[in-house]
Design an enzyme around this catalytic site. Sequence first.
Site, short mmCIF file in Angstrom:
data_model
loop_
_atom_site.label_atom_id
_atom_site.label_comp_id
_atom_site.label_asym_id
_atom_site.label_seq_id
_atom_site.Cartn_x
_atom_site.Cartn_y
_atom_site.Cartn_z
N HIS A 125 1.00 -1.16 -0.07
CA HIS A 125 -0.01 -0.06 -0.13
C HIS A 125 0.81 1.48 -0.20
CE1 HIS A 125 -3.55 2.01 0.41
NE2 HIS A 125 -3.78 2.01 1.93
N HIS B 252 -2.12 -1.57 -10.04
CA HIS B 252 -3.23 -1.08 -9.06
C HIS B 252 -4.34 -1.90 -9.16
CE1 HIS B 252 -5.37 1.92 -7.12
NE2 HIS B 252 -4.42 2.50 -6.84
N ASP C 87 3.09 5.85 -6.48
CA ASP C 87 4.18 5.93 -5.78
C ASP C 87 5.63 5.72 -6.50
OD1 ASP C 87 3.04 5.65 -3.43
OD2 ASP C 87 2.49 3.61 -3.54
N1 ACO Z 1 5.21 -6.27 -11.08
C1 ACO Z 1 4.96 -7.50 -11.79
N2 ACO Z 1 3.80 -8.31 -12.14
C2 ACO Z 1 2.83 -7.63 -11.23
C3 ACO Z 1 2.99 -6.25 -10.56
C4 ACO Z 1 3.96 -5.62 -10.38
N3 ACO Z 1 4.30 -4.64 -9.87
N4 ACO Z 1 1.63 -6.16 -10.20
C5 ACO Z 1 0.81 -7.14 -10.42
N5 ACO Z 1 1.54 -8.01 -10.98
C6 ACO Z 1 1.06 -9.41 -11.81
C7 ACO Z 1 0.83 -10.42 -10.67
O1 ACO Z 1 2.03 -11.33 -10.28
C8 ACO Z 1 -0.35 -11.15 -11.18
O2 ACO Z 1 0.13 -11.92 -12.40
P1 ACO Z 1 -0.60 -13.31 -12.50
O3 ACO Z 1 -1.98 -12.98 -12.89
O4 ACO Z 1 0.19 -13.63 -13.93
O5 ACO Z 1 -0.31 -14.30 -11.47
C9 ACO Z 1 -1.00 -10.08 -11.92
O6 ACO Z 1 -0.26 -9.03 -12.12
C10 ACO Z 1 -2.32 -9.46 -11.03
O7 ACO Z 1 -1.68 -8.96 -9.72
P2 ACO Z 1 -2.32 -9.01 -8.45
O8 ACO Z 1 -1.40 -8.97 -7.32
O9 ACO Z 1 -3.29 -10.08 -8.19
O10 ACO Z 1 -3.14 -7.71 -8.55
P3 ACO Z 1 -3.65 -6.91 -7.37
O11 ACO Z 1 -4.71 -6.08 -7.90
O12 ACO Z 1 -4.13 -7.88 -6.11
O13 ACO Z 1 -2.54 -6.07 -6.74
C11 ACO Z 1 -0.99 -4.32 -6.21
C12 ACO Z 1 -2.33 -4.72 -7.00
C13 ACO Z 1 -1.00 -4.89 -4.72
C14 ACO Z 1 -0.81 -2.73 -6.16
C15 ACO Z 1 0.14 -5.20 -7.08
O14 ACO Z 1 0.03 -4.74 -8.52
C16 ACO Z 1 1.49 -5.00 -6.55
O15 ACO Z 1 1.93 -5.55 -5.39
N6 ACO Z 1 2.11 -3.68 -7.00
C17 ACO Z 1 3.47 -3.38 -6.49
C18 ACO Z 1 3.37 -2.53 -4.97
C19 ACO Z 1 2.95 -1.28 -5.28
O16 ACO Z 1 3.26 -0.53 -6.33
N7 ACO Z 1 1.86 -0.67 -4.59
C20 ACO Z 1 1.35 0.58 -4.60
C21 ACO Z 1 -0.03 0.40 -5.05
S1 ACO Z 1 -0.61 2.01 -5.09
C22 ACO Z 1 -0.85 2.60 -3.60
O17 ACO Z 1 -1.51 1.68 -2.56
C23 ACO Z 1 -0.87 3.74 -3.13
#
Ligand code: ACO
Length: 436
Positions: free
Chosen positions: A270, A309, A365
């Site tokens: 987050h 996201h 971010d």
């Molecule tokens: N890098 C590489 N792959 C990713 C990333 C990433 N940053 N984010 C998602 N994916 C992939 C996942 O591995 C998944 O792949 P799959 O379907 O082949 O298994 C797919 O994309 C879907 O991802 P989920 O994690 O299921 O998506 P979710 O909506 O649950 O997660 C989140 C969103 C937590 C923001 C995620 O994208 C992440 O962890 N990003 C990196 C951390 C980040 O930048 N967080 C800040 C968010 S903005 C905020 O809170 C202010």
Amino acid sequence: MEKEKNTLTITDNRTNQSYTVPIDKGAIRAMDLRKIKTGPDDFGLMSYDPAFMNTASCQSSITYIDGDRGILRYRGYPIEVLAEHCTFLEVAYLLQFGNLPAEKELKTWVNEITHHTMLHEIIKDFMEGFRRVSHPMSMLVSGVAALSAIYPDAKNVLDPESRLHQIKRLIAKMPSISAMAYRHTLGFPYVYPDNDLSYTENFMNMLWKMVEPKYRAAPELARALDVLFILHADHEQNCGTNTMRCVGSAHTDPFLATAAAAAALAGPRHGGANEEVLKMLDEIGSKQNVPAYIKRIKEGHSKLMGFGHRIYKSYDPRARIIKWTAEQVFQVTKRNPRIDVALELERIALEDDYFVQHKLYPNVDFYSGIICQAMGFKPEMFTVLFAIPRTAGWLAHWDEMMRDPEQKIARPRQVWTGEPERRFVPITERAAPALV
Ligand code: ACO
């Protein structure tokens, strides 16, 4: 008979019975599923939705997001317009009251917030209990929770006037506690608020004033911080806001509920992601190393921090404004060399099949940490910089929830996967459980 529009008919194949449930604003009520039963002893159908992927927990008129089109609006105003024309406190007013303030209202609002920036002296003693190496988010969360002990009147959550009083206190005191936590890590004396200064200038004063009689922030940097605060002020039902509503629904006072929301924000999935982005950019080191790093991400070694996201699937509109703000900041500060690595990372990722197919774009971010670092903030402060403005959003949601007659204590259901009733076995008769 013609079926009424705006209804959903569900056939339960276990019983061959059909049920019609109303659709309102694109949603059905989960409670309407309860009448779908196989017999009188059946509890009724539930919806199962881990991580709330498709469940609305409230009706809200504060922030609108269209994730597919990359739209973010506070109370109907596009984020781009607010970032260009407003101050953070003006936006905080908008979030709280639903309309932009007229000049007189804004003056009164700013004056009231300004006159609540002082902290009770006991907070200093409290802060002294932390080791110097403590993370500022841990100190902020604890400091905000400690305010609950100082303001017992905040427990009066059913009184709208008292709620507004606590809202002003919280918006005003978040920068003061944050700055105190920061100065504690450095071992510097705490700086008292200066009422002549704007919200962000005063925060910078409390952070960075040394022995000069009056602290003067560079106007461009104070404005950049204000823009950053506007962009972070609210974001609909995210993890922190949902925590605020959930804890607040127990009629816990807003200081404790805000501490809980800030604790949720601290997580690296987050608000903690901005700090992780900086670590990642340092690890990558230079532009040449970007392709190899992207390859590792695609092999599943880690996630690309600052990308992806839950809601935005085309672009995070805040990232675009932050990228622009970064260039303004660099005109005053030295250019942060990490921006070049970040730009290259974005360029390659946006062309890459994996990121395109997964609809992964830079989020808020991705660039915010680079700006904050150029402005002189340590990475540990980044999430604190997020928590300060988000407090305005948390409190607007808290007040909205408290006014909503449909809201009760938040209490989800579970799908039971455990054992049926078991016979108790005395310890002398128990076989050792198999090691997992
Ligand atoms: N890098 C590489 N792959 C990713 C990333 C990433 N940053 N984010 C998602 N994916 C992939 C996942 O591995 C998944 O792949 P799959 O379907 O082949 O298994 C797919 O994309 C879907 O991802 P989920 O994690 O299921 O998506 P979710 O909506 O649950 O997660 C989140 C969103 C937590 C923001 C995620 O994208 C992440 O962890 N990003 C990196 C951390 C980040 O930048 N967080 C800040 C968010 S903005 C905020 O809170 C202010």
